[in-house]
Design an enzyme around this catalytic site. Structure first.
Site, short mmCIF file in Angstrom:
data_model
loop_
_atom_site.label_atom_id
_atom_site.label_comp_id
_atom_site.label_asym_id
_atom_site.label_seq_id
_atom_site.Cartn_x
_atom_site.Cartn_y
_atom_site.Cartn_z
N ARG A 132 -8.30 -3.33 10.68
CA ARG A 132 -7.66 -2.33 9.81
C ARG A 132 -6.50 -1.67 10.56
NH1 ARG A 132 -7.77 -1.79 4.69
NH2 ARG A 132 -10.04 -1.63 4.53
N ASP A 155 -0.08 2.46 -4.85
CA ASP A 155 -0.40 1.05 -4.59
C ASP A 155 0.46 0.21 -5.54
OD1 ASP A 155 -1.55 -1.33 -3.90
OD2 ASP A 155 -3.63 -0.71 -4.29
N GLU A 178 4.81 -3.81 2.88
CA GLU A 178 4.38 -5.18 3.17
C GLU A 178 5.42 -6.19 2.68
OE1 GLU A 178 0.38 -5.54 1.58
OE2 GLU A 178 0.16 -3.38 1.71
N HIS A 190 1.09 -7.66 6.03
CA HIS A 190 0.57 -6.41 5.47
C HIS A 190 0.73 -5.31 6.52
CE1 HIS A 190 -2.33 -3.58 3.90
NE2 HIS A 190 -2.87 -4.40 3.04
C1 BG6 Z 1 -3.00 -3.33 -0.13
C2 BG6 Z 1 -3.40 -3.49 -1.56
O1 BG6 Z 1 -2.03 -4.28 0.19
O2 BG6 Z 1 -4.14 -3.54 0.70
C3 BG6 Z 1 -4.47 -2.45 -1.88
O3 BG6 Z 1 -2.26 -3.34 -2.41
C4 BG6 Z 1 -5.63 -2.61 -0.93
O4 BG6 Z 1 -4.89 -2.59 -3.23
C5 BG6 Z 1 -5.13 -2.56 0.50
O5 BG6 Z 1 -6.58 -1.58 -1.17
C6 BG6 Z 1 -6.22 -2.76 1.55
O6 BG6 Z 1 -6.90 -3.93 1.31
P1 BG6 Z 1 -8.12 -4.35 2.24
O7 BG6 Z 1 -8.69 -5.62 1.66
O8 BG6 Z 1 -7.58 -4.57 3.62
O9 BG6 Z 1 -9.08 -3.20 2.20
#
Ligand code: BG6
Length: 306
Positions: free
Chosen positions: A80, A220, A278, A176
């Protein structure tokens, strides 16, 4: 992998790719192998798990990439923060039916293919991920991905996809990128003023109001945009430019209070200090490749004073 074979594999990576004083491969969080880079211009850290850049800091600036203190560092789990690679789908995919979310590329160990120093002192780290039983269980295609990360005065990430099968295929992709900001409520994003977007929070498609993006709630959005964006951070006195090529979507995300609380691998109070911008090709901008076709998407991040 046993402890002994993991140690042997790390020793072999070090022997092949360490550059004394500049590149050191070490086990890091979760005992995962990580390429640590330090040059005259910048430092960076890149996990082979997901080919995931978790740290980038040019000299004279504070860290550019946000990392959650609650992040997992474990096989088959996403990290994360930093720059997860979403592939071959984004979210639950174009028809909202695919799993795991954001695809499998961020969950698997990649192969370190090369580490090179350029004449300008920047370091290029190349990682690859080829089709295997682990990928075919989710996606029945032959492919090879390579991720080339250049650490210098800017950070350039270049994701190349090669269709090695005999059929046409389509995929989504995203770098991302989680950015550190001083306070999301005092941060704006320019460059998307003329683009329309899909909002996952409100539902539906909207036209931008012609002004920079500001934040006062969960946001978002998937913008139809191939343009450069700039994150204008009043509190840190910093601008970060995100320049991209071969990318027709830009995703902008901040979870705000409730969504932050709902994510187990994200701190309840971390949302004011981050924003995701992203570099992507998603939804109607999915990439279609014929057999033997290749596609390269890049993002270059440059931090400076505002
Ligand atoms: C973003 C999405 O790119 O990633 C969101 O647009 C999402 O909707 C976020 O909540 C995090 O995603 P994840 O799968 O890493 O929890």
């Amino acid at each position: 992998m046993t402890d002994n074979s993991a140690a042997a594999s790390l020793a072999s990576l070090k022997q092949q790719f360490d550059i004394p004083g500049k590149v050191a491969i070490k086990t890091a969080k979760g005992n995962l192998p990580c390429v640590h880079v330090k040059t005259a211009d910048a430092s960076a850290a890149i996990y082979l798990h997901g080919a995931h850049v978790t740290h980038y800091q040019p000299v004279g600036s504070s860290p550019v990439l946000f990392m959650s203190d609650k992040s997992d560092f474990a096989p088959n789990k996403p990290i994360r923060g930093g720059v997860p690679i979403c592939f071959p789908w984004f979210g639950q995919g174009p028809d909202d039916a695919q799993n795991p979310p954001h695809g499998f590329a961020r969950l698997l160990p990649w192969t370190l293919a090369s580490v090179d120093e350029q004449p300008d002192g920047s370091i290029v780290v190349l990682m690859t991920l080829a089709a295997s039983d682990a990928t075919r269980q989710y996606w029945p295609h032959d492919f090879e991905l390579s991720h080339r990360v250049t650490v210098g005065k800017s950070l350039t990430m270049s994701l190349e996809m090669w269709n090695k099968g005999n059929d046409d295929l389509a995929f989504e992709e995203a770098l991302h990128t989680y950015f550190v900001v001083g306070d999301i409520r005092k941060t704006t994003i320019t460059g998307l003023e003329k683009s329309s977007y899909l909002s996952k929070v409100e539902g539906g498609r909207y036209n931008s109001d012609g002004k920079p993006v500001t934040f006062d709630k969960q946001t978002d959005r998937v913008y139809d945009s191939a343009d450069t964006t700039v994150i204008d951070d009043v509190k840190l006195g910093r601008k970060i430019c995100v320049h991209k090529t071969q990318s027709r979507s830009t995703v902008v995300w901040n979870p705000w209070v409730e969504k932050a609380q709902a994510m187990p691998d994200f701190g309840d109070n971390e949302w004011p200090g981050m924003v995701c911008v992203e570099t992507a090709n998603v939804k109607s901008d999915s990439v279609h490749l014929p057999p033997g076709g290749r596609h390269v998407m890049t993002a270059t991040l440059t931090a400076g004073l505002r």
